[in-house]
Write a protein that holds these residues in place. Structure first.
Motif, PDB file in Angstrom:
ATOM      1  N   ALA A   1      36.358   9.383 -22.531  1.00  0.00           N
ATOM      2  CA  ALA A   1      35.383   8.775 -23.399  1.00  0.00           C
ATOM      3  C   ALA A   1      35.502   9.661 -25.052  1.00  0.00           C
ATOM      4  O   ALA A   1      35.542   9.052 -26.000  1.00  0.00           O
ATOM      5  N   ILE A   2      35.540  10.921 -24.840  1.00  0.00           N
ATOM      6  CA  ILE A   2      35.829  11.966 -25.917  1.00  0.00           C
ATOM      7  C   ILE A   2      36.931  11.436 -26.800  1.00  0.00           C
ATOM      8  O   ILE A   2      37.013  11.302 -28.038  1.00  0.00           O
ATOM      9  N   GLY A   3      38.217  11.202 -25.999  1.00  0.00           N
ATOM     10  CA  GLY A   3      39.414  10.681 -26.662  1.00  0.00           C
ATOM     11  C   GLY A   3      39.181   9.518 -27.306  1.00  0.00           C
ATOM     12  O   GLY A   3      39.697   9.270 -28.492  1.00  0.00           O
ATOM     13  N   CYS A   4      38.501   8.732 -26.759  1.00  0.00           N
ATOM     14  CA  CYS A   4      38.170   7.187 -27.485  1.00  0.00           C
ATOM     15  C   CYS A   4      37.555   7.425 -28.788  1.00  0.00           C
ATOM     16  O   CYS A   4      37.807   6.718 -29.602  1.00  0.00           O
ATOM     17  N   ILE A   5      36.460   8.161 -28.455  1.00  0.00           N
ATOM     18  CA  ILE A   5      35.570   8.401 -29.808  1.00  0.00           C
ATOM     19  C   ILE A   5      36.337   9.040 -30.757  1.00  0.00           C
ATOM     20  O   ILE A   5      36.359   8.703 -31.910  1.00  0.00           O
ATOM     21  N   ALA A   6      37.367   9.975 -30.522  1.00  0.00           N
ATOM     22  CA  ALA A   6      38.166  10.582 -31.354  1.00  0.00           C
ATOM     23  C   ALA A   6      39.125   9.711 -32.036  1.00  0.00           C
ATOM     24  O   ALA A   6      39.359   9.638 -33.271  1.00  0.00           O
ATOM     25  N   ILE A   7      39.715   8.785 -31.061  1.00  0.00           N
ATOM     26  CA  ILE A   7      40.532   7.598 -31.743  1.00  0.00           C
ATOM     27  C   ILE A   7      39.817   6.767 -32.637  1.00  0.00           C
ATOM     28  O   ILE A   7      40.512   6.455 -33.679  1.00  0.00           O
ATOM     29  N   LEU A   8      38.576   6.359 -32.051  1.00  0.00           N
ATOM     30  CA  LEU A   8      37.677   5.198 -33.057  1.00  0.00           C
ATOM     31  C   LEU A   8      37.348   6.175 -34.509  1.00  0.00           C
ATOM     32  O   LEU A   8      37.464   5.412 -35.495  1.00  0.00           O
ATOM     33  N   SER A   9      36.909   7.311 -34.212  1.00  0.00           N
ATOM     34  CA  SER A   9      36.671   7.973 -35.617  1.00  0.00           C
ATOM     35  C   SER A   9      37.863   8.086 -36.387  1.00  0.00           C
ATOM     36  O   SER A   9      37.621   7.755 -37.796  1.00  0.00           O
ATOM     37  N   VAL A  10      39.080   8.250 -35.912  1.00  0.00           N
ATOM     38  CA  VAL A  10      40.258   8.545 -36.776  1.00  0.00           C
ATOM     39  C   VAL A  10      40.649   7.062 -37.281  1.00  0.00           C
ATOM     40  O   VAL A  10      41.047   6.864 -38.472  1.00  0.00           O
ATOM     41  N   ALA A  11      40.583   6.128 -36.391  1.00  0.00           N
ATOM     42  CA  ALA A  11      41.000   4.537 -36.579  1.00  0.00           C
ATOM     43  C   ALA A  11      40.083   3.883 -37.652  1.00  0.00           C
ATOM     44  O   ALA A  11      40.585   3.352 -38.553  1.00  0.00           O
ATOM     45  N   PHE A  12      38.888   4.447 -37.610  1.00  0.00           N
ATOM     46  CA  PHE A  12      37.971   3.889 -39.048  1.00  0.00           C
ATOM     47  C   PHE A  12      37.788   4.884 -40.044  1.00  0.00           C
ATOM     48  O   PHE A  12      37.388   4.427 -41.126  1.00  0.00           O
ATOM     49  N   THR A  13      38.462   6.084 -40.196  1.00  0.00           N
ATOM     50  CA  THR A  13      38.055   6.931 -41.112  1.00  0.00           C
ATOM     51  C   THR A  13      39.394   6.929 -41.993  1.00  0.00           C
ATOM     52  O   THR A  13      39.342   6.988 -43.206  1.00  0.00           O
ATOM     53  N   LEU A  14      40.443   7.258 -41.258  1.00  0.00           N
ATOM     54  CA  LEU A  14      41.826   7.259 -41.943  1.00  0.00           C
ATOM     55  C   LEU A  14      42.170   6.078 -42.765  1.00  0.00           C
ATOM     56  O   LEU A  14      42.762   6.368 -43.810  1.00  0.00           O
ATOM     57  N   PRO A  15      42.027   4.822 -42.136  1.00  0.00           N
ATOM     58  CA  PRO A  15      42.326   3.750 -42.936  1.00  0.00           C
ATOM     59  C   PRO A  15      41.627   3.768 -44.324  1.00  0.00           C
ATOM     60  O   PRO A  15      42.068   3.342 -45.342  1.00  0.00           O
TER      61      PRO A  15
END
Length: 572
Positions: free
Chosen positions: A291-305
């Protein structure tokens, strides 16, 4: 704002969405696949480990009970062989042997007895009064007569409390009988009660009818025990596993193993939650990390773009500004060429006009018109024509000079001369707007190696801005040049006015591209931005100080090569 309009373009929204989807797919797919495989393999490995551990434990205790029963059966068989050849009275023999057994095994053996072929116990040694007890109808007696030895199920019998019997056939004086021994149920039960794993793991023994043969505090559904009593499937497996749900709805793990010397089953039962507690803790931890990994991926997925698109937006804005500057520069160049052409075309007829005026003046001198009453008026008109003609020629000459310097060729420039030229070029427009231009140009200002046209463009732009600001009220523009004391090897050009001033909120944005406070159609918002860029390219700097109602002052610092500087020219 131009930036907000760009952000609203569908292209950037689509780009941001595509980058987000790509990051999510590239990140989540391998992560979910890897986590799923590890999760599945770990679950299977750990389950197999738990099963192997419990199976080994149950088999070990089954062997211990088998060994216990086999040892006690061996003891009774040994006594049976001796009793057939002894001359001692049966009662004395039993008493002596029971004492020996109690000495060796303490309370494991409760009593001994001899039963004849009719089921009558004719000799007995033990704590109960069972002499001449009739076992002819007892189930264990009937089964024992059919085998060389027999171990009974646990039953209450004549004595009224649980026990089981080991019986061995004997032959004495031509008749068959049985030597029976009662095993202490408490001692036997303790062997099974010692099996504990976790909080709920306990063991018990059932017979072929699914009846308990040991004491237990567990509440077990009779239907479950009956289903486990089946002996099918034990030929190839020493232990069997099953999961069953009791009446309370709890799931339990059952592990069963058959005893060798008696038709009993060792049953081990443990709550599934208890049995797999460590596994589930690990799984919860793994899910938490996932879940932490998913949250990290989601944060990157919506912040980086968003950051990438912001950088692209910024680059596009700069590109758009540069494109507009190029367009404006092209326009200025075109206007410069047009102005040069017009100035050239005007210059020729003006020169002819001046020459013709001189010719007329010469003719008037030759003709005897001095006595004419309009002689003075003729002279005045011809002088005015010559004066204004020379002025037009001077203006067109300066305009041509300015048009020729629209390139960025670097030369040694005398700042004062450039300022003087620009002031004379803008004097008429200043006068038209009731604006006076004053200069305080310190002599001895060193030459600066820069582009003359770019310096003129900066000064002209600042003067025009000041005139535009004071077009309604009029005022004074003061231009000063000095060598800076604070900034070493820098010439300072100061252009100040006593106009309406610039609001404080606009000062921080005054050099931004396209920012303008002028009315629509009167300004592009690029003038000061271009000035800022030119001064930065020269290696200098520009600042502004302004106060509403007092006026504004622009200062430009331009570096020069080190040389002898007259101290009288230095300023701040």
């Amino acid at each position: 704002m131009a930036g907000s309009k760009i952000e609203q373009k569908p292209f950037y929204q689509i780009l941001k969405r595509k980058i987000t989807i790509l990051i999510l797919v590239v990140s989540f797919f391998p992560m979910i696949l890897t986590t799923g495989i590890i999760f599945y393999r770990f679950n299977r490995t750990y389950t197999a480990k738990i099963a192997a551990h419990i199976s080994e434990l149950v088999q070990k205790h089954t062997q211990n009970i088998d060994t216990f029963l086999l040892e006690k059966l061996g003891n009774i068989r040994y006594l049976a062989r001796h009793i057939e050849n002894t001359e001692t009275l049966p009662t004395d023999f039993l008493r002596h042997q029971l004492e020996l057994l109690k000495t060796e095994y303490k309370d494991v053996f409760t009593d001994l007895g001899l039963v004849d072929e009719n089921g009558i116990q004719f000799a007995y040694e033990g704590p109960f009064r069972l002499e001449n007890a009739d076992y002819s109808r007892a189930d264990w007696f009937k089964k024992a007569r059919e085998k060389s030895f027999y171990i009974s199920d646990v039953f209450a019998g004549l004595r009224g409390h649980p026990h089981f019997i080991i019986a061995v056939k004997i032959r004495s004086k031509g008749s068959e009988g049985l030597l029976r021994a009662t095993i202490n149920f408490t001692a036997f039960n303790s062997l099974v009660e010692n099996i504990h794993i976790g909080k709920t793991g306990m063991a018990f023994i059932i017979n072929s009818q699914g009846q308990l043969q040991t004491q237990t505090d567990l509440r077990i559904d009779p239907s479950i025990m009956a289903s486990m009593a089946s002996r099918e499937g034990y030929k190839d497996h020493k232990t069997m596993f099953s999961r069953k749900q009791d009446l309370s709805g709890e799931n339990y793990l059952y592990v069963t193993s058959m005893l060798e010397n008696i038709d009993w089953l060792m049953v081990y039962r443990q709550n599934v939650k208890d049995a797999f507690r460590d596994l589930w803790k690990t799984q919860v931890l793994a899910l938490g990390l996932f879940a932490i990994g998913c949250i990290a991926i989601l944060s990157v997925a919506f912040t980086l773009p968003r950051n990438i698109v912001a950088l692209i937006l910024q680059a596009d804005k700069k590109s758009e500004v540069m494109n507009k500057q190029v367009v404006e520069s092209g326009k200025l160049a075109t206007i410069g060429e047009l102005a040069a052409g017009i100035a050239h075309e005007i210059n020729n007829p003006v020169a002819i006009m001046v020459e013709e005026a001189g010719w007329i003046e010469d003719l008037l001198e030759d003709e005897d018109l001095k006595g004419s009453k309009n002689w003075d008026e003729f002279k005045r008109a011809l002088k005015q024509i010559n004066t204004q003609g020379r002025r037009c020629k001077e203006i067109t000459h300066k305009l041509l000079s300015f048009a020729r310097k629209t390139d960025s060729t670097v030369n040694d420039v005398q700042v004062n001369d450039s300022i003087t030229e620009i002031v004379s070029l803008t004097a008429q427009m200043a006068k038209y707007n009731n604006v006076t231009i004053e200069t305080d140009l310190n002599q001895g200002i060193p030459y600066i190696r820069i582009s003359p046209s770019e310096l003129q463009q900066v000064i002209l732009n600042l003067i025009n801005n000041a005139i535009d600001a004071m077009e309604k009220t009029g005022g004074t523009i003061k231009i000063e040049t000095k060598v800076s004391k604070l900034e070493k090897n820098n010439v300072v050009i100061s252009i100040s006015d006593d106009g309406p001033g610039i609001p404080k909120n606009n000062l921080t944005r005054i050099f931004d591209p396209f920012f303008t406070t002028k009315a629509v159609g009167k300004g592009t918002g690029l003038g000061l931005s271009i000035c800022y860029g030119i001064i930065q390219k020269m290696g200098g700097k520009i600042d502004v100080h302004s106060q509403v109602g007092t006026g504004s002052r622009f200062r430009i610092w331009i570096p020069f090569q080190t040389a002898e500087i007259d101290p009288a020219t230095q300023g701040s």
